[in-house]
Design a protein around this motif. Structure first.
Motif, PDB file in Angstrom:
ATOM      1  N   ILE A   1       0.842  -1.198   0.000  1.00  0.00           N
ATOM      2  CA  ILE A   1       0.000   0.000   0.000  1.00  0.00           C
ATOM      3  C   ILE A   1       0.880   1.253   0.000  1.00  0.00           C
ATOM      4  CG2 ILE A   1      -1.670   1.330   1.341  1.00  0.00           C
ATOM      5  CD1 ILE A   1      -3.017  -0.963   0.131  1.00  0.00           C
TER       6      ILE A   1
ATOM      7  N   LEU B   1       2.250   1.663  -3.401  1.00  0.00           N
ATOM      8  CA  LEU B   1       1.173   2.066  -4.301  1.00  0.00           C
ATOM      9  C   LEU B   1       0.903   3.566  -4.201  1.00  0.00           C
ATOM     10  CD1 LEU B   1      -1.005   0.964  -6.260  1.00  0.00           C
ATOM     11  CD2 LEU B   1      -2.507   0.783  -4.275  1.00  0.00           C
ATOM     12  N   GLY B   2       1.075   4.129  -3.011  1.00  0.00           N
ATOM     13  CA  GLY B   2       0.873   5.559  -2.823  1.00  0.00           C
ATOM     14  C   GLY B   2       1.823   6.408  -3.651  1.00  0.00           C
TER      15      GLY B   2
ATOM     16  N   VAL C   1       0.364   5.913  -7.876  1.00  0.00           N
ATOM     17  CA  VAL C   1      -0.913   6.377  -8.433  1.00  0.00           C
ATOM     18  C   VAL C   1      -0.910   7.894  -8.553  1.00  0.00           C
ATOM     19  CG1 VAL C   1      -2.210   4.402  -7.592  1.00  0.00           C
ATOM     20  CG2 VAL C   1      -2.027   6.426  -6.183  1.00  0.00           C
TER      21      VAL C   1
ATOM     22  N   PRO D   1      -3.179   9.765  -4.811  1.00  0.00           N
ATOM     23  CA  PRO D   1      -3.254   8.722  -3.782  1.00  0.00           C
ATOM     24  C   PRO D   1      -4.255   9.008  -2.663  1.00  0.00           C
ATOM     25  CG  PRO D   1      -1.153   9.870  -3.656  1.00  0.00           C
ATOM     26  CD  PRO D   1      -1.849  10.351  -4.891  1.00  0.00           C
ATOM     27  N   ARG D   2      -4.444  10.269  -2.297  1.00  0.00           N
ATOM     28  CA  ARG D   2      -5.383  10.580  -1.207  1.00  0.00           C
ATOM     29  C   ARG D   2      -6.821  10.248  -1.584  1.00  0.00           C
ATOM     30  NH1 ARG D   2      -3.917  14.879   2.912  1.00  0.00           N
ATOM     31  NH2 ARG D   2      -1.657  14.874   2.835  1.00  0.00           N
TER      32      ARG D   2
ATOM     33  N   THR E   1      -7.570   8.001  -4.470  1.00  0.00           N
ATOM     34  CA  THR E   1      -7.653   6.695  -5.109  1.00  0.00           C
ATOM     35  C   THR E   1      -7.509   5.536  -4.128  1.00  0.00           C
ATOM     36  OG1 THR E   1      -6.601   7.738  -6.999  1.00  0.00           O
ATOM     37  CG2 THR E   1      -6.763   5.358  -7.037  1.00  0.00           C
ATOM     38  N   ILE E   2      -6.568   5.607  -3.197  1.00  0.00           N
ATOM     39  CA  ILE E   2      -6.320   4.484  -2.292  1.00  0.00           C
ATOM     40  C   ILE E   2      -7.511   4.221  -1.364  1.00  0.00           C
ATOM     41  CG2 ILE E   2      -4.851   3.644  -0.425  1.00  0.00           C
ATOM     42  CD1 ILE E   2      -2.492   4.856  -1.916  1.00  0.00           C
TER      43      ILE E   2
ATOM     44  N   ALA F   1     -10.150   2.413  -3.229  1.00  0.00           N
ATOM     45  CA  ALA F   1      -9.794   1.020  -3.509  1.00  0.00           C
ATOM     46  C   ALA F   1      -9.891   0.147  -2.259  1.00  0.00           C
ATOM     47  CB  ALA F   1      -8.380   0.954  -4.076  1.00  0.00           C
ATOM     48  N   ILE F   2      -9.626   0.703  -1.085  1.00  0.00           N
ATOM     49  CA  ILE F   2      -9.599  -0.092   0.144  1.00  0.00           C
ATOM     50  C   ILE F   2     -10.995  -0.274   0.742  1.00  0.00           C
ATOM     51  CG2 ILE F   2      -8.789  -0.089   2.536  1.00  0.00           C
ATOM     52  CD1 ILE F   2      -6.221   1.146   1.569  1.00  0.00           C
TER      53      ILE F   2
END
Length: 71
Positions: free
Chosen positions: A29, A32-33, A36, A39-40, A42-43, A46-47
């Motif tokens: 994770i 991944l940040g 992408v 990230p604030r 998208t992550i 996704a989670i």
């Protein structure tokens, strides 16, 4: 071949495996940040659905364990 009974050593190995998987998941994770675009936003998107969909992957395995064999 002897079977591995649930003992202190088996518990230690099980806990170690869980910690390893949790650590590598957290590292993925974090990586991944960096990859992408936003990230604030998208992550978390996704989670958030994971607690809903992941248990359905384990439901077929539930039939493999006979009732009453875990304790």
């Amino acid at each position: 071949m002897p079977t591995l009974q649930y003992s202190a050593i088996a518990s230690l190995l099980h806990g170690s495996a869980l910690m390893f998987v949790a650590y590598t998941g957290y590292g993925r994770i974090a990586t991944l940040g960096e990859e992408v675009h936003h990230p604030r936003r998208t992550i978390p998107i996704a989670i958030m659905p994971l607690p809903t969909f992941v248990p359905y992957g384990y439901l077929p395995k539930n039939d493999c364990i006979p009732n009453g064999s875990l304790g």
